[in-house]
Each structure stands twice: as C-alpha cells, then as structure tokens.
Write a protein that holds these residues in place. Structure first.
Motif, PDB file in Angstrom:
ATOM      1  N   ALA A  56      15.782  60.331   1.360  1.00 22.28           N
ATOM      2  CA  ALA A  56      15.121  59.421   0.122  1.00 22.28           C
ATOM      3  C   ALA A  56      14.603  60.362  -0.692  1.00 22.28           C
ATOM      4  O   ALA A  56      14.428  60.410  -1.839  1.00 22.28           O
ATOM      5  N   ALA A  57      13.637  61.355  -0.275  1.00 22.89           N
ATOM      6  CA  ALA A  57      12.786  62.169  -1.035  1.00 22.89           C
ATOM      7  C   ALA A  57      13.856  63.129  -1.859  1.00 22.89           C
ATOM      8  O   ALA A  57      13.643  63.295  -2.829  1.00 22.89           O
ATOM      9  N   PHE A  58      14.869  63.603  -1.216  1.00 21.30           N
ATOM     10  CA  PHE A  58      15.852  64.520  -1.736  1.00 21.30           C
ATOM     11  C   PHE A  58      16.562  63.660  -3.053  1.00 21.30           C
ATOM     12  O   PHE A  58      16.724  64.267  -4.184  1.00 21.30           O
ATOM     13  N   LEU A  59      16.938  62.699  -3.008  1.00 21.10           N
ATOM     14  CA  LEU A  59      17.693  61.761  -3.940  1.00 21.10           C
ATOM     15  C   LEU A  59      16.797  61.486  -5.124  1.00 21.10           C
ATOM     16  O   LEU A  59      16.979  61.732  -6.346  1.00 21.10           O
ATOM     17  N   VAL A  60      15.356  61.043  -4.829  1.00 22.40           N
ATOM     18  CA  VAL A  60      14.401  60.807  -5.832  1.00 22.40           C
ATOM     19  C   VAL A  60      14.074  62.223  -6.647  1.00 22.40           C
ATOM     20  O   VAL A  60      14.170  62.288  -7.833  1.00 22.40           O
ATOM     21  N   LEU A  98      29.012  56.329  -6.991  1.00 20.61           N
ATOM     22  CA  LEU A  98      29.368  57.421  -5.835  1.00 20.61           C
ATOM     23  C   LEU A  98      28.507  58.794  -6.137  1.00 20.61           C
ATOM     24  O   LEU A  98      29.069  59.456  -6.923  1.00 20.61           O
ATOM     25  N   ILE A  99      27.593  58.729  -5.264  1.00 24.28           N
ATOM     26  CA  ILE A  99      26.614  60.008  -5.296  1.00 24.28           C
ATOM     27  C   ILE A  99      26.935  60.826  -4.155  1.00 24.28           C
ATOM     28  O   ILE A  99      27.023  60.574  -3.073  1.00 24.28           O
ATOM     29  N   GLY A 100      27.708  61.968  -4.615  1.00 20.67           N
ATOM     30  CA  GLY A 100      28.194  62.640  -3.528  1.00 20.67           C
ATOM     31  C   GLY A 100      26.972  63.587  -3.059  1.00 20.67           C
ATOM     32  O   GLY A 100      25.798  63.896  -3.398  1.00 20.67           O
ATOM     33  N   PHE A 101      27.402  64.521  -1.847  1.00 23.58           N
ATOM     34  CA  PHE A 101      26.792  65.684  -1.312  1.00 23.58           C
ATOM     35  C   PHE A 101      25.300  65.132  -0.403  1.00 23.58           C
ATOM     36  O   PHE A 101      25.227  65.913   0.421  1.00 23.58           O
ATOM     37  N   VAL A 102      24.763  63.949  -0.761  1.00 23.52           N
ATOM     38  CA  VAL A 102      23.540  63.595  -0.085  1.00 23.52           C
ATOM     39  C   VAL A 102      23.886  63.424   1.488  1.00 23.52           C
ATOM     40  O   VAL A 102      23.348  64.303   2.410  1.00 23.52           O
ATOM     41  N   GLY A 103      24.943  62.967   1.531  1.00 24.30           N
ATOM     42  CA  GLY A 103      25.294  62.361   3.011  1.00 24.30           C
ATOM     43  C   GLY A 103      25.980  63.461   3.740  1.00 24.30           C
ATOM     44  O   GLY A 103      25.968  63.363   4.839  1.00 24.30           O
ATOM     45  N   ILE A 104      26.160  64.509   3.376  1.00 24.30           N
ATOM     46  CA  ILE A 104      26.828  66.046   3.857  1.00 24.30           C
ATOM     47  C   ILE A 104      25.647  66.772   4.141  1.00 24.30           C
ATOM     48  O   ILE A 104      25.550  67.532   5.024  1.00 24.30           O
ATOM     49  N   ILE A 105      24.705  67.025   3.038  1.00 23.18           N
ATOM     50  CA  ILE A 105      24.188  68.236   3.073  1.00 23.18           C
ATOM     51  C   ILE A 105      22.626  67.941   3.507  1.00 23.18           C
ATOM     52  O   ILE A 105      22.139  68.849   4.301  1.00 23.18           O
ATOM     53  N   VAL A 106      22.405  66.784   3.477  1.00 24.02           N
ATOM     54  CA  VAL A 106      21.078  66.427   4.176  1.00 24.02           C
ATOM     55  C   VAL A 106      21.096  66.674   5.551  1.00 24.02           C
ATOM     56  O   VAL A 106      19.893  67.373   6.140  1.00 24.02           O
ATOM     57  N   MET A 113      19.744  55.953   3.015  1.00 19.63           N
ATOM     58  CA  MET A 113      21.045  55.470   3.608  1.00 19.63           C
ATOM     59  C   MET A 113      22.138  56.335   3.676  1.00 19.63           C
ATOM     60  O   MET A 113      22.729  56.478   4.565  1.00 19.63           O
ATOM     61  N   LEU A 114      22.371  56.902   2.479  1.00 23.41           N
ATOM     62  CA  LEU A 114      23.393  57.977   2.543  1.00 23.41           C
ATOM     63  C   LEU A 114      23.256  58.955   3.486  1.00 23.41           C
ATOM     64  O   LEU A 114      24.318  59.598   4.169  1.00 23.41           O
ATOM     65  N   ALA A 115      21.946  59.567   3.415  1.00 21.54           N
ATOM     66  CA  ALA A 115      21.712  60.610   4.489  1.00 21.54           C
ATOM     67  C   ALA A 115      22.061  60.130   5.804  1.00 21.54           C
ATOM     68  O   ALA A 115      22.579  60.825   6.898  1.00 21.54           O
ATOM     69  N   VAL A 116      21.420  58.997   6.384  1.00 19.17           N
ATOM     70  CA  VAL A 116      21.397  58.520   7.628  1.00 19.17           C
ATOM     71  C   VAL A 116      22.939  58.083   8.122  1.00 19.17           C
ATOM     72  O   VAL A 116      23.218  58.499   8.906  1.00 19.17           O
ATOM     73  N   ALA A 117      23.843  57.774   7.174  1.00 17.86           N
ATOM     74  CA  ALA A 117      25.136  57.509   7.399  1.00 17.86           C
ATOM     75  C   ALA A 117      25.718  58.780   7.514  1.00 17.86           C
ATOM     76  O   ALA A 117      26.779  58.750   8.414  1.00 17.86           O
ATOM     77  N   GLY A 118      25.630  59.794   6.738  1.00 15.33           N
ATOM     78  CA  GLY A 118      26.253  61.091   6.902  1.00 15.33           C
ATOM     79  C   GLY A 118      25.957  61.342   8.402  1.00 15.33           C
ATOM     80  O   GLY A 118      26.706  62.106   9.162  1.00 15.33           O
ATOM     81  N   SER A 119      24.713  61.538   8.609  1.00 22.74           N
ATOM     82  CA  SER A 119      24.578  62.031  10.155  1.00 22.74           C
ATOM     83  C   SER A 119      25.103  61.325  11.169  1.00 22.74           C
ATOM     84  O   SER A 119      25.478  61.716  12.243  1.00 22.74           O
ATOM     85  N   THR A 120      25.039  59.807  10.870  1.00 22.80           N
ATOM     86  CA  THR A 120      25.641  59.121  11.982  1.00 22.80           C
ATOM     87  C   THR A 120      27.199  59.279  12.051  1.00 22.80           C
ATOM     88  O   THR A 120      27.763  59.422  13.111  1.00 22.80           O
ATOM     89  N   PHE A 121      27.832  59.453  10.905  1.00 21.14           N
ATOM     90  CA  PHE A 121      29.362  60.194  10.967  1.00 21.14           C
ATOM     91  C   PHE A 121      29.612  61.005  11.508  1.00 21.14           C
ATOM     92  O   PHE A 121      30.500  61.301  12.246  1.00 21.14           O
ATOM     93  N   GLN A 122      28.777  62.089  11.376  1.00 18.57           N
ATOM     94  CA  GLN A 122      28.818  63.325  11.787  1.00 18.57           C
ATOM     95  C   GLN A 122      28.474  63.615  13.280  1.00 18.57           C
ATOM     96  O   GLN A 122      29.568  64.097  13.986  1.00 18.57           O
ATOM     97  N   PRO A 171      16.152  60.062  12.352  1.00 18.78           N
ATOM     98  CA  PRO A 171      14.829  59.342  11.501  1.00 18.78           C
ATOM     99  C   PRO A 171      14.470  60.243  10.325  1.00 18.78           C
ATOM    100  O   PRO A 171      13.889  59.913   9.089  1.00 18.78           O
ATOM    101  N   LEU A 172      14.728  61.723  10.658  1.00 18.81           N
ATOM    102  CA  LEU A 172      14.476  62.524   9.549  1.00 18.81           C
ATOM    103  C   LEU A 172      15.110  62.549   8.320  1.00 18.81           C
ATOM    104  O   LEU A 172      15.078  62.710   7.294  1.00 18.81           O
ATOM    105  N   SER A 173      16.388  61.950   8.436  1.00 18.17           N
ATOM    106  CA  SER A 173      17.458  61.919   7.552  1.00 18.17           C
ATOM    107  C   SER A 173      17.135  60.797   6.425  1.00 18.17           C
ATOM    108  O   SER A 173      17.070  60.945   5.331  1.00 18.17           O
ATOM    109  N   VAL A 174      16.444  59.697   7.295  1.00 21.18           N
ATOM    110  CA  VAL A 174      15.805  58.606   6.326  1.00 21.18           C
ATOM    111  C   VAL A 174      14.821  59.225   5.266  1.00 21.18           C
ATOM    112  O   VAL A 174      15.009  58.932   4.184  1.00 21.18           O
ATOM    113  N   VAL A 175      13.939  60.047   5.875  1.00 20.17           N
ATOM    114  CA  VAL A 175      12.849  60.631   5.149  1.00 20.17           C
ATOM    115  C   VAL A 175      13.374  61.543   4.302  1.00 20.17           C
ATOM    116  O   VAL A 175      13.159  61.286   2.838  1.00 20.17           O
ATOM    117  N   PHE A 176      14.014  62.456   4.784  1.00 20.13           N
ATOM    118  CA  PHE A 176      14.427  63.488   3.747  1.00 20.13           C
ATOM    119  C   PHE A 176      15.474  63.235   2.911  1.00 20.13           C
ATOM    120  O   PHE A 176      15.410  63.550   1.718  1.00 20.13           O
TER     121      PHE A 176
END
Lengths: 265, 328
Positions: B283-287, B251-259, B64-73, B276-281
């Motif tokens: 998720a994997a990155f945060l785990v 508040l987990i920072g950095f995922v939404g901007i760096i991914v 969610m954080l990565a896809v939201a970051g991509s969307t906002f960008q 779509p790649l933000s969803v996969v990457f």
C-alpha cells in the motif's frame, strides 16, 4: 495395523505395483527391499495415502485410507520421503513443528500441548541445541534426525520412511535406525521403511518384504528372506550371507553367478 | 507503519497546490467536530475529491497486488510468480480493449471498461483453472503452463483487435495497460473495496498454510494439509482481488513481484510475516510511486508502472546487496 489387499498401481500402461497383499502388525518393524525400479517408493506412497490405487484396498488401523481426509490421515500415519524438502529460512523448531499442523490446523497457532510435544521430541532426538538454527544449515545426519523428529511429533501409530538413511555415513545410518528401533520397542510404533542396504535391513527389521517388478517375491523373517533364492534372483547376482559375531552380513559376490538382469543367480 | 503514514501524508500533501500537513490534519479533525478547518473550499475539494480518493485507491491497489504476489509465490513455490500469472492481465487487457475499441469507438475510455476488464480477467483465470487445475493429477506446473497458454491466447486476440482499430484507440488501450490512479473516485473505491477486503483477508489467513506448503505438495498432504482445496481458495481470492484492482487502475506491474521479495529479504521466508507486511508495504509503496508519477513532470504524469519499476528495482538491489554484505 497396515493392511493392503490386492493393491495394484498403474502409470499409463505400466504396472508399478501388481496385486500386492500385505498385513503389517502393530508395534513391528517391516522393511521393504528390492532392486531399483521394483516399486518400493510407489508402494510406501500408497501406504501413506499419497497415491491412488488402480485396484485394491488400503486400511490403516481399520480405517479405509481413501475415505479419510488429509488431516485424519496425518493423525494416523507419518511419512518421511526419500528426499525431504527443507525450506530455506525456516528454523529447526518451526520445521519440526510442521508435524503438529494436523492437530492445531492452519488457522490457529500451536497450543501449549503442541509446543510440549515438539520440545519433548527435540530433546529425545538431541536436537535442542539446533532448534534456533536455519534448518538448511544442518549436516546430513542432523537433517535426517530433524525430519524424523517432524514425523514423530505427528504422534501417529505408524511411521513410513522411504530410504531414511540415503546419503548418510555408517555412523549416522546406525544412529537413525537405532532411534527408530527405540520408538518401536518403547512406544509400540509401527515402522514401515524401504532400505537398499540389505545387511541393515536384516539387522533392524522384524520382517522383510522383497519386492520385484512390483510384486511381492518373498515375505518373511529377515533370516529367511536374506538367504532366499528369490533375493539373489531379484538383484540378478550372487549374494553371500556371512555371520559376523552373531549378525548376518549380506555380501555381493563380484563377477560370480549370473550377469545383472538375469532372473536366476 | 511509519512508512505507511509517510506515504499517506505524501499522497495528500504533495501536489501542484501547496497545502500544509497541519491544515489537512485540522480539516480532517473538523469533520469529526474537533476544531475548525483553515482550508479554503477549493483546497478542501482538492484534498477530499482529488488527492484522497487517489491516495486511498493507491493504498487498496498496492495492498492487493503485493499480497496477491506473495500468495502466488507461496502457493506455486515460484519466486517469479506475480498476480498476473494465471492470465488476469491478458484477460483484463482483452476486456479493456474490447470496451475501448468496440464500445467507445476509440474516442474515449468508456464507463464499461472496468466491468469488461474484470470479466475478462475472471474468464481467463477460470479458463486456466479448467485447463490446468481440475484434474486430480494436476500440479502447480500444469496450472502455470495453462496460465501461459491462456495468456497467449487472450493477448493474441487483444493484439488482433488493436491491429484492426484506429491509432487513437491503440494509444488509449496502451495508456490503460500501463496503469494509472488518475481516474480514482470514491465510487470506484467503494466498488472494489468489498472484493479486496475479503480477498486480502483470505490470503493473509493462509499464511500458516503457505508455510506448510513450502515443503512441497506431497509432504504438505502427509502433514494434513488439503493442498488442492487450499490452492483453489487462495488462487481464487488472489485472482479475484487482482481482477477487481486491475479493473479500476489498469495493469500496474512490478508491485506484485518486487514488494514480496523486498519483504522476504527484510523479515525472512515465513508467510505468516510476509503476507501482513505485504499489505502495509505494498500500500505504502504504490502511493509513494504514484506521488512521484504525478509530480516529477507535472502537470503531465509518468506511467505508474514505469515508476514502480524505476523505484522498486534499485530498492531491491540495495537490500539484496546489504543482505549479502551482512551474511558474508
């Protein structure tokens, strides 16, 4: 085809377009000329439905522009801004394909028909060899042809262009205008453009509209408008028209006549 | 996908109690009637009630954080945009502080915290939209500036609350703000998954529209895109999903901007691929980051936000350098 009735546009207290009424017939080329700040860009953005009017009505192909959705408008009018934004990393083919979004929508991929239209326009505008290239890597002339291709794949009856030859060398200026002329003559396209080059404006347009301080100062054939007293008056300087091999050339006269800013020359 | 599978296995296998991959796979298969489990009841409990919910929450939050970051960008055409751009972080922070200081009295993190964090996040985004996005003449810049103003307002309120509270509460608020997956449970996952699933779907479906928006608002409108509607829909989806995630993990920072930037460097600028790649990457990155966070100084944990930055920044620099070498 494009009908403006007593159109005024305001920005705060300033009047950018003042009670303009214009009727552009289908299959013709109308060029809007005038000095910087005359309201040309505002007027064409109103014609493209991108700017609201304070007063008046804009109709295109008998449709009230303000009542149309963006998608309906994009099927009626294609618009080329003065400084088109070309995204980094997008191929020429994808960029040109943006012109078909009004047809396939944003949730569906382009149909076979959409792809055919794009391929046809790329071929017609000699862009096939560039189609896989990054759109930002093209030269100024190639880039302008690509932007024109995006407008043509919209398959609209009207194309509106704001300064389409700015920054191009003379060869590429003529190339772009010839391409447009071919579309007008062969496909019955209606072209409305703004141009700063008065000679080219007179050479290619069927009709010139001189805009001065937001209002129409002169409207008529290229022959009449470039010879009019209003033209020199709008620019605040003396302009001489010289006929070279049957073509009218508008020459500004240095240090002759009124200083810049005077009403009469 | 390979990265995602590796992340999932790391999330399940790595921990203080050593349990092999094959035993976990065997146990999982036994749940669907294939073979028998070789895990002890305690090991089974550790896997399914401790590690699995934590790993799944990491997948959900990261995606969610990565896809939201991509969307906002994409929607703001701003490479510095992140999921907290319109005040989600400040609103959630104020909500959580209210819960911890006023309801919990600073002694514990009360059960109301996620709900108040979610409400705070949504109130701040709604306020941002009312101030900066309602007018017909509003631009992405006015919306972003409204977000800055609302964030400042909510942050100052939160700071005041913290100043007035005990040092114990300040420590608890601070820990919450740094973000953690430690409190993961199946019930918290069930609570946020419906929001996240819908919001991720909306954002991913907006990929083609965001590609059109890359030519700017006016040109996108001239191409047939209803820019205002699109912005409202995707900003709402990205903010709602982010608020849901923040309410569960802080508040987990950095995922939404760096991914999104890492993906952009790898696959180009089309949002049809980035989202779509933000969803996969993501998720994997945060785990993977959480696995590092909970094992490096075990039995203590590193703040997850620190780990995402420490791992993400070098990865980003390496990819950026490799790309530069490749193009020079």
């Amino acid at each position: 085809m494009v009908h403006l009735e007593h159109v005024s546009v305001r920005a705060g207290a300033a009047t950018l377009v003042d009670d303009v009424s214009i009727d552009v017939t289908a299959g013709s080329w109308c060029t809007i000329i005038g000095p910087n700040g005359a309201g040309k860009t505002t007027l064409v953005s109103v014609m493209a439905g991108l700017r609201p009017v304070a007063h008046g009505v804009v109709r295109v192909d008998d449709c009230h522009l303000a009542e149309l959705s963006e998608r309906e408008r994009a099927r009626l009018i294609a618009y080329v801004p003065q400084h088109p934004e070309v995204p980094v990393g997008m191929t020429v083919e994808d960029y040109v394909g943006l012109g078909r979004v009004a047809f396939h929508g944003v949730l569906r991929a382009p149909s076979a028909r959409d792809r055919d239209v794009v391929a046809g326009v790329l071929e017609r505008l000699d862009l096939v060899t560039f189609r896989r290239r990054d759109a930002t890597s093209l030269s100024g002339g190639e880039r302008q042809r690509m932007v024109l291709a995006r407008a043509l794949v919209q398959s609209t009856k009207v194309v509106i262009l704001d300064e389409p030859i700015t920054g191009l060398d003379v060869r590429h200026q003529i190339d772009i205008l010839e391409l447009l002329k071919t579309e007008v003559v062969q496909c019955g396209l209606t072209v409305i453009a703004t141009l700063h080059d008065l000679t080219l404006a007179g050479t290619f347009a069927d009709r010139l509209i001189l805009l001065s301080r937001g209002a129409v100062a002169k409207d008529g054939s290229a022959y009449d408008v470039i010879r009019s007293r209003e033209l020199a008056s709008s620019y605040g300087m003396t302009l001489r028209v010289v006929n070279v091999d049957g073509s009218d050339v508008v020459v500004p006269v240095r240090g002759d006549g009124a200083a810049l800013g005077d009403d009469l020359a | 996908m390979v990265v995602l599978v590796i992340a999932v296995l790391c999330g399940l296998v790595i921990g203080p109690t050593s349990i092999s991959t094959w035993h976990i796979v065997g146990n999982a298969l036994s749940h669907v009637g294939v073979g028998h489990s070789t895990l002890t009841p305690l090991q089974s409990l550790i896997i399914w009630q401790v590690r699995a919910p934590r790993m799944v929450l990491g997948l959900v939050a990261g995606a969610m954080l990565a896809v939201a970051g991509s969307t906002f960008q994409g929607v703001f055409r701003n490479p510095l945009a992140d999921p907290y751009l319109l005040g989600v972080a400040a609103g959630a922070g104020l909500g959580a502080t209210l819960a911890i200081v006023n309801i919990g009295g600073g002694n514990a993190v009360p059960t109301w915290t996620p709900l108040l964090a979610f409400v705070g996040a949504m109130v701040s985004v709604a306020l941002t939209w009312l101030i900066g996005g309602r007018s017909l003449r509003s631009t992405p810049t006015t919306l972003v500036l409204a977000g800055v103003a609302v964030s400042a307002l909510f942050t100052s309120a939160q700071t005041y609350l913290q100043q007035e509270s005990s040092s114990q509460s300040i420590a608890r608020v601070y820990i919450w703000l740094l973000g953690s997956l430690a409190s993961a449970s199946w019930s918290s996952i069930v609570l946020i998954v419906p929001y996240v699933a819908v919001c991720v779907a909306v954002c991913v479906l907006a990929g083609r529209a965001l590609d059109v928006m890359s030519v700017g608002d006016d040109e996108a409108r001239s191409l047939g895109l209803s820019v205002r509607t699109l912005r409202l829909v995707v900003v709402t989806a990205a903010s709602l999903g982010t608020a849901a995630v923040v309410s569960a993990v802080g508040l987990i920072g950095f995922v939404g901007i760096i991914v999104p930037h890492i993906i952009r460097l790898l696959v180009g600028t089309s949002y049809r691929r980035i989202l779509p790649l933000s969803v996969v990457f993501g998720a994997a990155f945060l785990v993977l980051c959480d696995t590092v966070a909970r094992t490096v100084i075990a039995p203590s944990e590193l703040p997850l936000g620190v780990v995402t930055a420490v791992i993400g920044a070098p990865v980003f620099v390496v990819i950026l350098s490799a790309r530069r070498l490749g193009t020079s």
